[in-house]
Motif scaffolding. Structure first.
Motif, PDB file in Angstrom:
ATOM      1  N   LEU A  16       0.808  -1.218   0.000  1.00  0.00           N
ATOM      2  CA  LEU A  16       0.000   0.000   0.000  1.00  0.00           C
ATOM      3  C   LEU A  16       0.845   1.273   0.000  1.00  0.00           C
ATOM      4  O   LEU A  16       0.445   2.290  -0.566  1.00  0.00           O
ATOM      5  CB  LEU A  16      -0.930   0.015   1.219  1.00  0.00           C
ATOM      6  N   GLY A  17       2.009   1.229   0.634  1.00  0.00           N
ATOM      7  CA  GLY A  17       2.888   2.396   0.617  1.00  0.00           C
ATOM      8  C   GLY A  17       3.328   2.735  -0.791  1.00  0.00           C
ATOM      9  O   GLY A  17       3.379   3.906  -1.179  1.00  0.00           O
ATOM     10  N   HIS A  18       3.636   1.701  -1.572  1.00  0.00           N
ATOM     11  CA  HIS A  18       3.988   1.926  -2.972  1.00  0.00           C
ATOM     12  C   HIS A  18       2.789   2.471  -3.741  1.00  0.00           C
ATOM     13  O   HIS A  18       2.927   3.361  -4.589  1.00  0.00           O
ATOM     14  CB  HIS A  18       4.440   0.614  -3.626  1.00  0.00           C
ATOM     15  N   ALA A  19       1.615   1.907  -3.464  1.00  0.00           N
ATOM     16  CA  ALA A  19       0.410   2.378  -4.160  1.00  0.00           C
ATOM     17  C   ALA A  19       0.197   3.864  -3.906  1.00  0.00           C
ATOM     18  O   ALA A  19      -0.075   4.636  -4.839  1.00  0.00           O
ATOM     19  CB  ALA A  19      -0.805   1.583  -3.701  1.00  0.00           C
ATOM     20  N   TYR A  20       0.328   4.281  -2.653  1.00  0.00           N
ATOM     21  CA  TYR A  20       0.126   5.687  -2.317  1.00  0.00           C
ATOM     22  C   TYR A  20       1.141   6.562  -3.038  1.00  0.00           C
ATOM     23  O   TYR A  20       0.798   7.606  -3.608  1.00  0.00           O
ATOM     24  CB  TYR A  20       0.247   5.872  -0.805  1.00  0.00           C
ATOM     25  N   SER A  21       2.409   6.139  -3.052  1.00  0.00           N
ATOM     26  CA  SER A  21       3.450   6.917  -3.709  1.00  0.00           C
ATOM     27  C   SER A  21       3.196   7.022  -5.208  1.00  0.00           C
ATOM     28  O   SER A  21       3.353   8.095  -5.807  1.00  0.00           O
ATOM     29  CB  SER A  21       4.816   6.270  -3.446  1.00  0.00           C
ATOM     30  N   ALA A  22       2.788   5.922  -5.824  1.00  0.00           N
ATOM     31  CA  ALA A  22       2.496   5.940  -7.261  1.00  0.00           C
ATOM     32  C   ALA A  22       1.314   6.852  -7.567  1.00  0.00           C
ATOM     33  O   ALA A  22       1.326   7.597  -8.554  1.00  0.00           O
ATOM     34  CB  ALA A  22       2.219   4.522  -7.754  1.00  0.00           C
ATOM     35  N   ILE A  23       0.287   6.807  -6.729  1.00  0.00           N
ATOM     36  CA  ILE A  23      -0.899   7.640  -6.939  1.00  0.00           C
ATOM     37  C   ILE A  23      -0.548   9.121  -6.821  1.00  0.00           C
ATOM     38  O   ILE A  23      -0.994   9.950  -7.628  1.00  0.00           O
ATOM     39  CB  ILE A  23      -2.006   7.250  -5.945  1.00  0.00           C
ATOM     40  N   VAL A  24       0.253   9.478  -5.828  1.00  0.00           N
ATOM     41  CA  VAL A  24       0.672  10.877  -5.683  1.00  0.00           C
ATOM     42  C   VAL A  24       1.395  11.347  -6.941  1.00  0.00           C
ATOM     43  O   VAL A  24       1.089  12.415  -7.495  1.00  0.00           O
ATOM     44  CB  VAL A  24       1.581  11.047  -4.448  1.00  0.00           C
ATOM     45  N   ALA A  25       2.363  10.555  -7.404  1.00  0.00           N
ATOM     46  CA  ALA A  25       3.125  10.938  -8.595  1.00  0.00           C
ATOM     47  C   ALA A  25       2.217  11.017  -9.826  1.00  0.00           C
ATOM     48  O   ALA A  25       2.309  11.956 -10.628  1.00  0.00           O
ATOM     49  CB  ALA A  25       4.255   9.944  -8.828  1.00  0.00           C
ATOM     50  N   HIS A  26       1.360  10.025  -9.986  1.00  0.00           N
ATOM     51  CA  HIS A  26       0.441   9.977 -11.123  1.00  0.00           C
ATOM     52  C   HIS A  26      -0.476  11.198 -11.140  1.00  0.00           C
ATOM     53  O   HIS A  26      -0.604  11.899 -12.155  1.00  0.00           O
ATOM     54  CB  HIS A  26      -0.385   8.699 -11.041  1.00  0.00           C
ATOM     55  N   ASP A  27      -1.087  11.488  -9.997  1.00  0.00           N
ATOM     56  CA  ASP A  27      -2.094  12.551  -9.963  1.00  0.00           C
ATOM     57  C   ASP A  27      -1.472  13.930 -10.135  1.00  0.00           C
ATOM     58  O   ASP A  27      -2.052  14.802 -10.800  1.00  0.00           O
ATOM     59  CB  ASP A  27      -2.875  12.484  -8.656  1.00  0.00           C
ATOM     60  N   LEU A  28      -0.292  14.156  -9.554  1.00  0.00           N
ATOM     61  CA  LEU A  28       0.362  15.453  -9.721  1.00  0.00           C
ATOM     62  C   LEU A  28       0.706  15.703 -11.188  1.00  0.00           C
ATOM     63  O   LEU A  28       0.598  16.834 -11.683  1.00  0.00           O
ATOM     64  CB  LEU A  28       1.620  15.531  -8.857  1.00  0.00           C
ATOM     65  N   ALA A  29       1.129  14.658 -11.882  1.00  0.00           N
ATOM     66  CA  ALA A  29       1.443  14.814 -13.302  1.00  0.00           C
ATOM     67  C   ALA A  29       0.181  15.044 -14.132  1.00  0.00           C
ATOM     68  O   ALA A  29       0.124  15.958 -14.961  1.00  0.00           O
ATOM     69  CB  ALA A  29       2.197  13.586 -13.808  1.00  0.00           C
ATOM     70  N   LYS A  30      -0.830  14.222 -13.911  1.00  0.00           N
ATOM     71  CA  LYS A  30      -2.044  14.308 -14.727  1.00  0.00           C
ATOM     72  C   LYS A  30      -2.790  15.617 -14.501  1.00  0.00           C
ATOM     73  O   LYS A  30      -3.346  16.199 -15.431  1.00  0.00           O
ATOM     74  CB  LYS A  30      -2.949  13.109 -14.435  1.00  0.00           C
ATOM     75  N   GLU A  31      -2.801  16.093 -13.233  1.00  0.00           N
ATOM     76  CA  GLU A  31      -3.482  17.361 -12.943  1.00  0.00           C
ATOM     77  C   GLU A  31      -2.827  18.531 -13.665  1.00  0.00           C
ATOM     78  O   GLU A  31      -3.477  19.541 -13.956  1.00  0.00           O
ATOM     79  CB  GLU A  31      -3.477  17.613 -11.433  1.00  0.00           C
TER      80      GLU A  31
END
Length: 281
Positions: A16-31
């Motif tokens: 889950l820690g990896h999932a959270y980190s990936a989501i943060v990176a993904h969302d900051l880029a996509k936004e």
């Protein structure tokens, strides 16, 4: 254009820690209308398990993330060797044959990065029959680089001061490059403009900013995010057997629903989201 990356090592399943980190990176880029990259950091010797890379891709797809994949670290060895040679020619890299036990016996100070190397091999003759790592001569490097700053989205402008880490290893005895050297070079090569990672790596950025200056690399911004903790207050980690994303997939969990919960700060039972570390600001 904002470019972020998620760069897991295939030495254990994602949690889950990896999932959270990936989501943060993904969302900051996509936004920001930018790019989210996946880079497999697979130079960790015998610990690397190539088959896990496909599991990582399935995990990210299950979470509903979209990415562009860049070449894995194992394809970039020439760039690591070239950078190490450049640093050696600058006079800021030296061989070290000390073992971990030998360093521990000298009762070094501790830093956020672990043991502080006391400089035993600096300027000495070396037994060429013993394996040698290559260490950064920190004081010489700082004299060349001068005063440096870097910027974190959460903590603002920081003065780069890597002295608390001492002469870190840049080329390991058992791998072509340390995390410090490989990740810094790769982020520059991949055009990463916003480095996202856990707040536990905040202090490491002082070293990376120094390497960017020495090697003439572009300087990104950083975004150090909060950490997921287990019910003992420890950071989720592969080595402690934190539940894997692949097990959750196999159990039929809804990955997109899980991702949305993580975005909202709603953690599964027994997991808490820590705040940004006190004192960083």
């Amino acid at each position: 254009m904002t470019t972020t990356r998620f760069a897991p090592s295939p030495n254990g399943p994602l949690h889950l820690g990896h999932a959270y980190s990936a989501i943060v990176a993904h969302d900051l880029a996509k936004e920001a209308g930018g790019r989210f990259l996946l880079r497999i950091e697979d130079i960790d010797g015998a610990r690397s398990r190539p088959e896990l890379a496909d599991e990582f891709r399935r995990d990210l797809e299950w979470l509903g993330l979209e990415w562009d994949e860049v070449p894995a670290q194992s394809t970039r060895l020439d760039s690591y060797h070239a950078a190490a040679e450049r640093l050696r020619e600058m006079g800021v890299l030296y061989p070290c044959t000390c073992t971990r036990a030998e360093i521990e016996a000298l009762a070094p100070r501790l830093s956020p990065g672990g043991m502080i190397y006391p400089g035993s091999c600096k300027g000495s003759h070396h037994d060429l029959t013993r394996p040698a790592a290559m260490r950064l001569d920190l004081e010489s490097a700082l004299a060349l680089a001068g005063e440096l700053e870097w910027e974190d989205d959460n903590a603002g402008i920081q003065r780069a001061d890597p002295r608390e880490f001492g002469d870190v290893v840049l080329v390991r005895k058992d791998a072509p490059a340390s995390y410090h050297l490989a990740a810094t070079l790769d982020d520059g090569a991949d055009g990463v403009t916003l480095v996202t990672r856990g707040a536990d790596l905040f202090s490491m950025t002082h070293i990376h900013r120094l390497l960017q200056q020495l090697l003439g690399l572009p300087v990104p911004r950083w975004h150090h995010h909060a950490l997921l903790l287990d019910d003992t207050g420890e950071k989720l980690a592969k080595r402690r057997g934190s539940p894997s994303l692949s097990d959750r997939r196999a159990a039929g969990d809804d990955g997109k629903k899980l991702a949305q919960s993580l975005r909202m700060g709603q953690m599964p039972c027994g997991i808490t989201l820590s705040g940004f570390p006190h004192g960083v600001l």
